[in-house]
Write a protein that holds these residues in place. Structure first.
Motif, short mmCIF file in Angstrom:
data_model
loop_
_atom_site.label_atom_id
_atom_site.label_comp_id
_atom_site.label_asym_id
_atom_site.label_seq_id
_atom_site.Cartn_x
_atom_site.Cartn_y
_atom_site.Cartn_z
N PHE A 296 0.79 -1.23 0.00
CA PHE A 296 0.00 0.00 0.00
C PHE A 296 0.83 1.28 0.00
N ILE A 297 2.10 1.20 0.35
CA ILE A 297 2.91 2.43 0.35
C ILE A 297 3.08 2.99 -1.07
N PRO A 298 3.46 2.17 -2.07
CA PRO A 298 3.51 2.73 -3.43
C PRO A 298 2.15 3.27 -3.89
N VAL A 299 1.07 2.61 -3.45
CA VAL A 299 -0.26 3.09 -3.82
C VAL A 299 -0.50 4.47 -3.19
N LEU A 300 -0.17 4.58 -1.91
CA LEU A 300 -0.32 5.86 -1.19
C LEU A 300 0.49 6.97 -1.84
N ILE A 301 1.77 6.66 -2.10
CA ILE A 301 2.65 7.67 -2.68
C ILE A 301 2.12 8.09 -4.05
N GLY A 302 1.68 7.09 -4.82
CA GLY A 302 1.14 7.39 -6.15
C GLY A 302 -0.09 8.27 -6.06
N LEU A 303 -1.05 7.85 -5.25
CA LEU A 303 -2.34 8.56 -5.20
C LEU A 303 -2.21 9.97 -4.62
N PHE A 304 -1.39 10.10 -3.59
CA PHE A 304 -1.32 11.40 -2.92
C PHE A 304 -0.17 12.27 -3.42
N ALA A 305 1.04 11.73 -3.41
CA ALA A 305 2.19 12.59 -3.73
C ALA A 305 2.39 12.76 -5.23
N VAL A 306 2.42 11.64 -5.99
CA VAL A 306 2.68 11.76 -7.43
C VAL A 306 1.55 12.53 -8.11
N ALA A 307 0.30 12.16 -7.78
CA ALA A 307 -0.85 12.83 -8.41
C ALA A 307 -0.83 14.33 -8.10
N GLU A 308 -0.49 14.67 -6.87
CA GLU A 308 -0.44 16.08 -6.47
C GLU A 308 0.69 16.80 -7.21
N ALA A 309 1.82 16.10 -7.38
CA ALA A 309 2.94 16.72 -8.09
C ALA A 309 2.58 16.95 -9.57
N PHE A 310 1.81 16.03 -10.15
CA PHE A 310 1.34 16.25 -11.53
C PHE A 310 0.45 17.48 -11.60
N ARG A 311 -0.39 17.61 -10.61
CA ARG A 311 -1.30 18.78 -10.58
C ARG A 311 -0.51 20.08 -10.44
N THR A 312 0.53 20.04 -9.61
CA THR A 312 1.37 21.23 -9.46
C THR A 312 2.04 21.56 -10.78
N THR A 313 2.52 20.50 -11.47
CA THR A 313 3.18 20.71 -12.77
C THR A 313 2.22 21.37 -13.74
N GLU A 314 1.00 20.89 -13.71
CA GLU A 314 -0.02 21.42 -14.64
C GLU A 314 -0.31 22.90 -14.37
N GLY A 315 -0.36 23.26 -13.10
CA GLY A 315 -0.73 24.65 -12.78
C GLY A 315 0.45 25.47 -12.32
N LEU A 316 1.64 25.13 -12.84
CA LEU A 316 2.86 25.81 -12.38
C LEU A 316 2.73 27.33 -12.43
N MET A 317 3.00 27.94 -11.31
CA MET A 317 2.86 29.40 -11.25
C MET A 317 4.21 30.08 -11.55
N LYS A 318 4.11 31.35 -11.86
CA LYS A 318 5.35 32.10 -12.09
C LYS A 318 6.06 32.30 -10.76
N ARG A 319 7.36 32.53 -10.86
CA ARG A 319 8.14 32.76 -9.64
C ARG A 319 7.67 34.02 -8.93
N GLN A 320 7.51 33.90 -7.65
CA GLN A 320 7.18 35.08 -6.85
C GLN A 320 8.12 35.11 -5.67
N VAL A 321 8.75 36.22 -5.46
CA VAL A 321 9.64 36.33 -4.30
C VAL A 321 9.01 37.28 -3.31
N HIS A 322 8.84 36.80 -2.09
CA HIS A 322 8.22 37.62 -1.05
C HIS A 322 9.29 38.08 -0.08
N ASP A 323 9.14 39.30 0.37
CA ASP A 323 10.10 39.83 1.33
C ASP A 323 9.38 40.01 2.67
N PHE A 324 9.88 39.33 3.69
CA PHE A 324 9.23 39.45 5.00
C PHE A 324 10.17 40.08 6.02
#
Lengths: 141, 501
Positions: free
Chosen positions: B204-232
């Motif tokens: 189940f660990i590869p299943v978990l990693i696939g469903l949660f982490a890999v799928a989420e990383a694909f989604r991030t890739t799809e909606g990649l935002m422009k670089r933003q640098v914040h100054d705090f």
């Protein structure tokens, strides 16, 4: 969305039918649960397809957008990395794969990306191989 | 009990265990602070690391990641108006408003203190309530375990949001995946297609990693935002006594709300935070100032979301029922170590259970210290560009999935479930039910069959035992209730749509 639901529905029904017939050779106590689940899948799929009629359609994939080819390339690179890892080993392949994926995501900033790739590889190796004694794939040629 | 708790503290305070707990908590804060990385993803990604560790060390590290990530979510919420995790969504309202007034340090300080307060209250509840519940559950036998697994599975309808049918379908897929491999009771191979790799079932660990982490990383890739640098520029992070006094009542209430909601399966920190925020706004004399940068508006959600962490572990450890995705992964991590959560865990592995309790307490102290004294460094992680971070996540997924069994087959499973998870999210199929079913399905099936063996084939065994009957009735009510609730919501949405026309 509607078309996606229909395709998913067909695939689910095919899966359920395969499970039903695939479990035919099992002893009765081993085939009971798979068969119950295959029936439940068919019923739920039917409900989903009926519900789909009432759902407002929306586009899920806009293929013209630049994001999808990028996602596709990242998938192919990750799949290749996973496949080749057993042959080329972690240390050799990881910085190359990391750099390639980083460049697919965004061009430029080569220096930062090369450093990030090498540092990440070294950190993962250190944590898994050295600290935790978890073997990572090695060069097999 | 106190002796066991002291023993637990002694285990966790060993230099190596403490070091790993601190590393986990710091890692959790970083994961939580990065928008797009959730506590679930962090715990899923780092669970493989626990495999080679002694059980107490590995599980304590996961506690650190969990608590750290839930707190870390508030950092991005306050500084850049983006909740790092869903649990920090309510913190955005007053946290960001206070930061806009130039008091980001003060907002972060009270957030760290309130999170710590909530976390300690919930860890105390976990320590004192869980053993009593476990004692009650010790009278369970196969029919009760089956009913409990069914109750766990019924949560599917609640964690599926407005997609109950699709959630149930996802659960069925999880059940089927859980059936792959040798039948536990008679050794017959099922759905293995002659593959030796599949005889032991799908890990189940590869299943978990696939469903949660890999799928989420694909989604991030799809909606990649422009670089933003914040100054705090952060100053005045340490909350004053006056600030703490002002927020004390709110924090007590938030912690109780969070812990109680955390215990209820299928809820979580996000729901707890909003309920606590609403209650604080209703009951505070400064209620009309909420939304403009009110300190209580930060203390309420933060005490509640960290309050939910200990609460969520109560049903998992005592009954073996994971109430949400993070605790489902915890369940996986426990099973990876050869442990079975439930009443027997308290009997057979009391030392481990109390180490987890002690770990929860110390994780809360660690993130408080980090939050008060090292916040400016954590604030910087928000500036890590996604094009560098996301590829690192992909590589960590591959390494994590591989390292469980040193198996290339597991990598294939991870990729398949990564794509499946990505497509499921696109088409609004909830993914958490797959994991829940994959973990609880085999238990449900084997206990069902064992029950029938006990009763010599009679189904009466499920209705003649009071606890079993009660659990099955609650299961039925839960499923029917969720379905009716969805229908009611659809009806009211339909009416609203017609009215707007």
């Amino acid at each position: 969305m509607k078309r996606g639901n229909w395709i998913a529905g067909m695939l689910l029904i095919m899966l359920a039918v395969s499970v039903w017939f695939g479990s035919a050779g099992f002893p009765p106590e081993s085939s009971f649960f798979p068969r119950v689940i295959s029936v439940v899948i068919i019923v739920l799929t039917a409900i989903m397809l009926i519900e789909t009629k009432a759902v407002k359609d929306e586009t899920v994939f806009e293929w013209a957008a630049a994001n999808y080819p990028r996602t596709g390339k990242v998938f192919v690179l990750t799949a290749f990395y996973s496949f080749l890892l057993g042959y080329f080993g972690f240390i050799f392949l990881t910085p190359i794969a990391l750099l390639a994926i980083m460049l697919v995501m965004e061009k430029g900033n080569y220096g930062t990306k090369i450093i990030a790739s090498v540092l990440t590889t070294a950190s993962i190796y250190l944590v898994f191989e050295v600290l935790l004694d978890v073997p990572l794939p090695a060069w097999s040629f | 009990m106190f002796e066991l708790l002291l023993q637990g503290f002694a285990t966790v305070l060993q230099p190596q265990v403490l070091g790993i707990l601190i590393a986990g908590t710091v890692g959790g804060i970083i994961i939580g602070a990065l928008p797009g990385l959730t506590a679930t993803m962090g715990v899923a990604l780092l669970t493989p690391l626990t495999f080679t560790m002694p059980p107490a060390t590995g599980l304590v590290m996961l506690c650190g990641i969990y608590c750290g990530a839930i707190y870390g979510g508030s950092i991005a919420a306050i500084l850049i108006r983006t909740p790092g995790t869903p649990a920090a969504a309510a913190t955005v309202i007053d946290g960001y408003a206070l930061a806009q007034k130039g008091q980001a340090g003060k907002a972060l300080g009270i957030s760290a203190f309130a999170s710590f307060f909530g976390g300690i209250v919930s860890a105390s509840a976990l320590t004192f309530i869980a053993p009593q519940l476990a004692k009650l559950a010790l009278s369970f036998s196969s029919p009760e375990y089956f009913a409990m697994a069914m109750l766990g599975l019924s949560i599917v309808s609640a964690i599926s949001g407005d997609q109950v049918t699709k959630g149930l379908i996802s659960a069925c897929i999880g059940l089927l995946v859980g059936m792959v491999g040798m039948d536990m009771l008679n050794g017959v191979p099922r759905f293995t297609f002659g593959q030796v790799d599949m005889l032991n079932g799908i890990s189940f660990i590869p299943v978990l990693i696939g469903l949660f982490a890999v799928a989420e990383a694909f989604r991030t890739t799809e909606g990649l935002m422009k670089r933003q640098v914040h100054d705090f520029s952060l100053s005045g992070v340490l909350p004053t006594m006056a600030d703490i006094k002002r927020c004390f009542k709110t924090m007590v209430k938030g912690s109780v709300i969070g812990t109680t909601i955390g215990i209820i399966p299928a809820t979580g920190g996000d729901i707890a935070a909003f309920i606590s925020y609403g209650e604080a706004k209703r009951s505070s004399p400064n209620g009309d100032k909420f939304g403009t940068g009110e300190l209580e508006g930060i203390a309420a959600p933060e005490s509640a979301n960290n309050g939910a962490t200990g609460g969520a572990l109560i049903p998992l450890l005592t009954l073996g029922i994971p109430g949400d995705a993070v605790t489902a992964i915890f369940l996986g991590a426990l099973m990876l170590q050869g442990l079975r959560p439930g009443p027997l865990l308290f009997k057979d592995n009391a030392d481990l259970v109390y180490s987890i309790f002690a770990g929860m307490f110390i994780a809360n102290i660690v993130f408080l210290l980090c939050g008060l004294f090292a916040i400016k460094y954590f604030a910087k992680v928000i500036n890590i560009p996604k094009p560098i971070l996301t590829p690192i996540i992909f590589i960590l997924c591959v390494v994590g999935a591989y390292s469980i069994n040193n198996s290339m087959f597991d990598l294939l499973i991870m990729m398949i479930f990564g794509v499946l998870g990505y497509l499921m999210q696109k088409y609004k199929f909830p993914v958490s039910p797959i994991v829940l079913a994959l973990i609880l399905g085999p238990m449900a099936e084997s206990e069902f069959r064992r029950s029938l063996m006990l009763s010599q084939g009679s189904y009466d065994i499920f209705i003649t035992r009071p606890i079993c009957l009660l659990l099955l009735s609650v299961t039925m009510i839960s499923v029917i209730g969720a379905y009716l609730k969805q229908k009611k919501r659809e009806k009211s949405e339909g009416k609203a749509l017609e009215t707007s026309r």
